[in-house]
Design a protein around this motif. Structure first.
Motif, short mmCIF file in Angstrom:
data_model
loop_
_atom_site.label_atom_id
_atom_site.label_comp_id
_atom_site.label_asym_id
_atom_site.label_seq_id
_atom_site.Cartn_x
_atom_site.Cartn_y
_atom_site.Cartn_z
N VAL A 16 0.83 -1.21 0.00
CA VAL A 16 0.00 0.00 0.00
C VAL A 16 0.87 1.26 0.00
O VAL A 16 1.82 1.36 0.77
CB VAL A 16 -0.95 -0.01 1.22
N ARG A 17 0.55 2.20 -0.90
CA ARG A 17 1.24 3.49 -0.95
C ARG A 17 0.40 4.59 -0.30
O ARG A 17 0.94 5.56 0.21
CB ARG A 17 1.58 3.89 -2.39
N VAL A 18 -0.93 4.44 -0.38
CA VAL A 18 -1.82 5.41 0.25
C VAL A 18 -2.94 4.66 0.97
O VAL A 18 -3.55 3.75 0.39
CB VAL A 18 -2.44 6.39 -0.78
N ALA A 19 -3.18 5.02 2.21
CA ALA A 19 -4.26 4.42 2.99
C ALA A 19 -5.28 5.49 3.35
O ALA A 19 -4.92 6.65 3.57
CB ALA A 19 -3.70 3.79 4.26
N CYS A 20 -6.55 5.10 3.38
CA CYS A 20 -7.62 6.06 3.70
C CYS A 20 -8.56 5.46 4.73
O CYS A 20 -8.90 4.28 4.66
CB CYS A 20 -8.50 6.38 2.50
N LEU A 21 -8.96 6.30 5.64
CA LEU A 21 -10.07 5.99 6.53
C LEU A 21 -11.17 7.00 6.23
O LEU A 21 -10.91 8.21 6.22
CB LEU A 21 -9.63 6.10 8.00
N LEU A 22 -12.37 6.51 5.92
CA LEU A 22 -13.50 7.40 5.66
C LEU A 22 -14.59 7.04 6.66
O LEU A 22 -15.05 5.90 6.69
CB LEU A 22 -14.02 7.21 4.24
N ARG A 23 -14.94 8.01 7.50
CA ARG A 23 -15.99 7.71 8.49
C ARG A 23 -17.12 8.71 8.39
O ARG A 23 -16.91 9.92 8.40
CB ARG A 23 -15.41 7.64 9.90
N GLU A 24 -18.31 8.13 8.29
CA GLU A 24 -19.50 8.95 8.21
C GLU A 24 -19.80 9.49 9.61
O GLU A 24 -19.79 8.73 10.58
CB GLU A 24 -20.65 8.07 7.74
N TYR A 25 -20.02 10.80 9.69
CA TYR A 25 -20.19 11.41 11.00
C TYR A 25 -21.08 12.63 10.83
O TYR A 25 -20.73 13.56 10.11
CB TYR A 25 -18.80 11.79 11.56
N LEU A 26 -22.25 12.60 11.47
CA LEU A 26 -23.20 13.72 11.41
C LEU A 26 -23.44 14.20 9.98
O LEU A 26 -23.37 15.39 9.69
CB LEU A 26 -22.70 14.89 12.28
N GLY A 27 -23.71 13.27 9.08
CA GLY A 27 -24.06 13.62 7.71
C GLY A 27 -22.89 13.97 6.81
O GLY A 27 -23.06 14.19 5.62
N GLN A 28 -21.68 14.05 7.41
CA GLN A 28 -20.50 14.32 6.59
C GLN A 28 -19.57 13.12 6.66
O GLN A 28 -19.84 12.16 7.37
CB GLN A 28 -19.78 15.56 7.12
N VAL A 29 -18.47 13.19 5.89
CA VAL A 29 -17.52 12.09 5.91
C VAL A 29 -16.15 12.66 6.28
O VAL A 29 -15.63 13.55 5.60
CB VAL A 29 -17.47 11.38 4.54
N LYS A 30 -15.61 12.15 7.38
CA LYS A 30 -14.27 12.58 7.81
C LYS A 30 -13.26 11.63 7.19
O LYS A 30 -13.38 10.40 7.32
CB LYS A 30 -14.16 12.55 9.34
N VAL A 31 -12.28 12.20 6.51
CA VAL A 31 -11.32 11.40 5.75
C VAL A 31 -9.94 11.57 6.35
O VAL A 31 -9.48 12.70 6.56
CB VAL A 31 -11.30 11.87 4.27
N SER A 32 -9.27 10.45 6.65
CA SER A 32 -7.86 10.49 7.06
C SER A 32 -7.05 9.81 5.97
O SER A 32 -7.42 8.73 5.51
CB SER A 32 -7.64 9.73 8.37
N LEU A 33 -5.95 10.43 5.58
CA LEU A 33 -5.10 9.88 4.52
C LEU A 33 -3.70 9.67 5.07
O LEU A 33 -3.19 10.50 5.81
CB LEU A 33 -5.03 10.87 3.35
N ARG A 34 -3.09 8.54 4.70
CA ARG A 34 -1.71 8.28 5.09
C ARG A 34 -0.93 7.85 3.86
O ARG A 34 -1.42 7.07 3.06
CB ARG A 34 -1.63 7.15 6.13
#
Ligand SMILES: [Mn+2]
Length: 340
Positions: A262-280
């Motif tokens: 893996v070169r890029v990892a993502c966490l996408l979490r739905e939260y209060l109608g939006q999506v919080k994205v973490s990228l590594r």
């Protein structure tokens, strides 16, 4: 903000030290949304050093500290702030690239404080202070505040050392990430010498899971997906799939990151109608640039943004941006080849 000063050196210049030279004063240590250990540890350490010299210090920000960081010495004084009371000689923001991350408190702070000092290591820092000390070579803002305290001749008490050591520990993924330098270890060594206890900090950070946390972790990890070419891995969490408490206490994005190809990892979490994205990232792609496309920011190898839902659409859009960035990046070096 006439006469604003920006310093990018590794050591604090007189412009950075001057606001703290006085033997008495009042300071506001202002945190950003969802404070982590780098912001809390540095605000507490600097505030405690000022208190020891006779200053009155107010600590707070838009959100309370997470329960997982209740062990930071003095964190009980960090308040959730809605309105500011009184005036301050100095207001300090640490680890905060964008003053809007104070949810409007920056505007009150500008009226209430004579001088705003902005200490950070994010490349996209907006230099919003009267004094800006931005050293992007620092692994954590904790390294900067350590140098500041040494330059001020402030005694490094065990509580101060514990706060700064925890800031270094978390921002470097326990001294594992590519931001770690000899300076990181020199700073950590000095902090341990001054009374920080590495085993205590590790135990508090990583060995305080609840009885059902591992089952929830399993639920989350079962959702990790890896692209056919192996270069992208992501974890999309619908709202309510995993308790908030578990998500907040686990660095879930590190699991997709841990896949070798893996070169890029993502966490996408739905939260209060939006999506919080973490990228590594692992150095091939600047994930801060990907986050910036969506109004976010961070570091070259760790960044984040918040985008509109629904989750499936957000995932499609973010993965599209990641693939475009990978397509534009030069081929990754063979595994095992060092970058330094
Ligand atoms: Mn930081």
């Amino acid at each position: 903000m006439t006469g604003a000063v920006t310093v990018t050196a590794t050591m604090p210049s007189e412009a950075v030290l001057a606001p703290f030279r006085s033997t008495r004063g009042s300071a506001l240590m202002l945190g950003h949304v969802h404070p982590d250990a780098d912001v809390l540890g540095t605000l507490l350490a600097l505030g405690q050093a000022l208190q020891a010299r006779g200053w009155s210090v107010t600590y707070g920000g838009p959100h309370p500290p997470p329960a997982a960081l209740a062990f930071l010495p003095g964190v009980e004084r960090y308040q959730r702030l809605q309105a500011l009371d009184g005036r301050f000689d100095v207001a300090v923001l640490t680890d905060c690239p964008n003053p809007q991350r104070t949810e409007g408190l920056i505007d009150q702070t500008r009226r209430a404080a004579a001088t705003i000092v902005n200490i950070d290591h994010h490349p996209d820092n907006r230099r919003y202070g009267d004094v800006n000390w931005i050293d992007v070579s620092a692994a954590a803002t904790g390294e900067l505040v350590y140098e500041l305290l040494v330059a001020l001749g402030a005694p490094l008490t065990p509580p101060i050392a514990t706060n700064l050591f925890t800031a270094l520990h978390t921002d470097t993924g326990s001294f594992r990430y590519s931001n770690v330098t000899p300076r990181t270890f020199r700073t950590a060594a000095a902090l341990v010498q001054a009374g920080a206890d590495p085993a205590f900090v590790s135990e508090r950070l990583y060995e305080r899971r609840g009885p059902d946390a591992l089952r929830w972790l399993g639920e989350a990890l079962a959702r990790v997906e890896v692209s056919d070419d192996g270069r992208v891995a992501w974890l999309a969490l619908p709202s309510g799939a995993i308790p908030e408490k578990v998500i907040e206490s686990e660095e879930l994005v590190n699991y997709p990151r841990s896949v070798a190809t893996v070169r890029v990892a993502c966490l996408l979490r739905e939260y209060l109608g939006q999506v919080k994205v973490s990228l590594r990232g692992k150095g091939d792609v600047d994930v801060q640039r990907i986050a910036a496309q969506f109004g976010g920011g961070g570091h070259p190898n760790a960044a984040g943004c918040t985008i509109a839902g629904p989750l499936a659409e957000a995932t499609r859009v973010v993965l599209g941006a990641v693939r475009a960035a990978l397509a534009a990046a030069p081929e990754a070096p063979p595994a095992g080849e060092s970058k330094r």
